[in-house]
Design an enzyme around this catalytic site. Structure first.
Site, PDB file in Angstrom:
ATOM      1  N   ARG A   1       0.148  11.333  -7.871  1.00  0.00           N
ATOM      2  CA  ARG A   1      -0.899  10.340  -7.632  1.00  0.00           C
ATOM      3  C   ARG A   1      -1.917  10.359  -8.777  1.00  0.00           C
ATOM      4  NH1 ARG A   1      -0.541   6.556  -3.414  1.00  0.00           N
ATOM      5  NH2 ARG A   1      -2.791   6.704  -3.183  1.00  0.00           N
TER       6      ARG A   1
ATOM      7  N   GLU B   1       9.704   7.884   3.069  1.00  0.00           N
ATOM      8  CA  GLU B   1      10.134   6.945   2.026  1.00  0.00           C
ATOM      9  C   GLU B   1      11.453   7.394   1.385  1.00  0.00           C
ATOM     10  OE1 GLU B   1       6.521   6.819  -0.302  1.00  0.00           O
ATOM     11  OE2 GLU B   1       5.482   5.669   1.244  1.00  0.00           O
TER      12      GLU B   1
ATOM     13  N   ASN C   1       0.972  -3.207 -10.522  1.00  0.00           N
ATOM     14  CA  ASN C   1       0.426  -1.921 -10.967  1.00  0.00           C
ATOM     15  C   ASN C   1       1.516  -0.878 -11.256  1.00  0.00           C
ATOM     16  OD1 ASN C   1       1.117  -1.335  -8.358  1.00  0.00           O
ATOM     17  ND2 ASN C   1      -0.940  -0.803  -7.658  1.00  0.00           N
TER      18      ASN C   1
ATOM     19  N   PHE D   1      -2.977  -9.235   2.149  1.00  0.00           N
ATOM     20  CA  PHE D   1      -2.103  -9.239   0.970  1.00  0.00           C
ATOM     21  C   PHE D   1      -0.651  -8.877   1.288  1.00  0.00           C
ATOM     22  CE2 PHE D   1      -4.169  -4.976   0.922  1.00  0.00           C
ATOM     23  CZ  PHE D   1      -3.040  -4.151   0.908  1.00  0.00           C
TER      24      PHE D   1
ATOM     25  N   LYS E   1       7.953  -0.505 -10.067  1.00  0.00           N
ATOM     26  CA  LYS E   1       7.892  -1.825  -9.418  1.00  0.00           C
ATOM     27  C   LYS E   1       8.457  -2.894 -10.364  1.00  0.00           C
ATOM     28  CE  LYS E   1       3.841  -0.669  -6.570  1.00  0.00           C
ATOM     29  NZ  LYS E   1       2.562  -1.193  -6.032  1.00  0.00           N
TER      30      LYS E   1
ATOM     31  N   HIS F   1       4.865   2.908  -7.640  1.00  0.00           N
ATOM     32  CA  HIS F   1       4.458   3.412  -6.328  1.00  0.00           C
ATOM     33  C   HIS F   1       4.638   4.918  -6.306  1.00  0.00           C
ATOM     34  CE1 HIS F   1       4.306   4.044  -1.958  1.00  0.00           C
ATOM     35  NE2 HIS F   1       5.326   4.856  -2.152  1.00  0.00           N
TER      36      HIS F   1
ATOM     37  N   TYR G   1       6.245  -0.648   3.357  1.00  0.00           N
ATOM     38  CA  TYR G   1       4.800  -0.941   3.327  1.00  0.00           C
ATOM     39  C   TYR G   1       4.230  -1.201   4.722  1.00  0.00           C
ATOM     40  CZ  TYR G   1       4.509  -1.175  -1.804  1.00  0.00           C
ATOM     41  OH  TYR G   1       4.492  -0.866  -3.155  1.00  0.00           O
TER      42      TYR G   1
HETATM   43  P1  IDP Z   1      -1.362   2.725  -3.678  1.00  0.00           P
HETATM   44  O1  IDP Z   1      -0.125   2.044  -4.229  1.00  0.00           O
HETATM   45  O2  IDP Z   1      -2.303   3.119  -4.765  1.00  0.00           O
HETATM   46  O3  IDP Z   1      -1.022   3.844  -2.735  1.00  0.00           O
HETATM   47  P2  IDP Z   1      -2.079   1.194  -1.313  1.00  0.00           P
HETATM   48  O4  IDP Z   1      -3.455   1.040  -0.814  1.00  0.00           O
HETATM   49  O5  IDP Z   1      -1.137   2.077  -0.548  1.00  0.00           O
HETATM   50  O6  IDP Z   1      -2.163   1.628  -2.854  1.00  0.00           O
HETATM   51  O7  IDP Z   1      -1.453  -0.272  -1.385  1.00  0.00           O
HETATM   52  C1  IDP Z   1      -0.070  -0.449  -1.608  1.00  0.00           C
HETATM   53  C2  IDP Z   1       0.114  -1.517  -2.649  1.00  0.00           C
HETATM   54  O8  IDP Z   1      -0.387  -2.751  -2.139  1.00  0.00           O
HETATM   55  C3  IDP Z   1      -0.689  -1.280  -3.943  1.00  0.00           C
HETATM   56  O9  IDP Z   1      -0.005  -0.488  -4.879  1.00  0.00           O
HETATM   57  C4  IDP Z   1      -0.898  -2.683  -4.442  1.00  0.00           C
HETATM   58  O10 IDP Z   1       0.222  -3.130  -5.200  1.00  0.00           O
HETATM   59  C5  IDP Z   1      -0.995  -3.493  -3.177  1.00  0.00           C
HETATM   60  N1  IDP Z   1      -2.413  -3.725  -2.822  1.00  0.00           N
HETATM   61  C6  IDP Z   1      -3.284  -2.841  -2.326  1.00  0.00           C
HETATM   62  N2  IDP Z   1      -4.503  -3.388  -2.128  1.00  0.00           N
HETATM   63  C7  IDP Z   1      -4.387  -4.676  -2.536  1.00  0.00           C
HETATM   64  C8  IDP Z   1      -5.301  -5.791  -2.582  1.00  0.00           C
HETATM   65  O11 IDP Z   1      -6.478  -5.689  -2.210  1.00  0.00           O
HETATM   66  N3  IDP Z   1      -4.790  -6.952  -3.060  1.00  0.00           N
HETATM   67  C9  IDP Z   1      -3.495  -7.099  -3.472  1.00  0.00           C
HETATM   68  N4  IDP Z   1      -2.609  -6.086  -3.439  1.00  0.00           N
HETATM   69  C10 IDP Z   1      -3.042  -4.898  -2.991  1.00  0.00           C
HETATM   70 MG    MG Z   2      -0.041   3.790  -0.872  1.00  0.00          MG
END
Ligand code: IDP
Ligand code: MG
Length: 136
Positions: free
Chosen positions: A85, A126, A112, A57, A9, A115, A49
């Site tokens: 993962r 994807e 974070n 968000f 990212k 992805h 997404y």
């Molecule tokens: P993942 O990346 O661990 O699979 P997902 O739930 O698929 O997590 O969410 C996709 C992305 O959306 C996350 O990597 C994160 O950057 C963002 N995200 C998820 N939950 C939140 C939140 O509660 N606040 C802000 N950003 C979030």
């Molecule tokens: Mg995800």
């Protein structure tokens, strides 16, 4: 052999950890099949997404992922979707296991680092979205 879609990212690119993310996968013996450096358009980010489109968000997520260069990649290996993962760690870097990519290089739930696809179906979706290709 299984393939997954991994993307460094904008925060990972900005913080200079592309090489360290790639190293984590290479150390596991996984094979890099495709990689690029690109700044994605909102339309592609919204499709990528789309599962989160009703979340509060979502606008911030799309604006962050399009804010600078990313490194989309296709990696191959045994059981790689699930194993990737684990290497990546929990969504929130503060909750991620020590030694995971997000625990080591992440700073917040939105910044974070990386992805990783969460299922076979999403990995295929994807990979096609970013590379217009299937590897089988
Ligand atoms: P993942 O990346 O661990 O699979 P997902 O739930 O698929 O997590 O969410 C996709 C992305 O959306 C996350 O990597 C994160 O950057 C963002 N995200 C998820 N939950 C939140 C939140 O509660 N606040 C802000 N950003 C979030
Ligand atoms: Mg995800």
């Amino acid at each position: 052999m299984e393939q997954t879609f991994i993307m460094v990212k904008p925060d990972g690119v900005e913080n200079g950890v592309i090489g360290q993310v790639i190293a984590r996968f290479e150390e596991k013996g996984y094979k890099l099949l495709q990689a690029s450096v690109t700044t994605i358009k909102p339309e592609l980010a919204e499709k990528h997404y789309e599962a989160h489109k009703d979340r509060d968000f979502f606008p911030d997520l799309v604006s962050f992922i399009t804010s600078g260069p990313v490194v989309p990649m296709v990696w191959q290996g045994e059981n790689i979707i699930e194993e990737a993962r684990k290497l990546i760690g929990a969504t929130d870097p503060k909750k991620a296991e020590p030694g995971t990519i997000r625990a080591d290089f992440g700073s917040s739930i939105s910044t974070n680092v990386v992805h990783g696809s969460d299922s076979k179906e999403n990995a295929l979706r994807e990979i096609e979205l970013f590379f217009n290709t299937r590897f089988e």
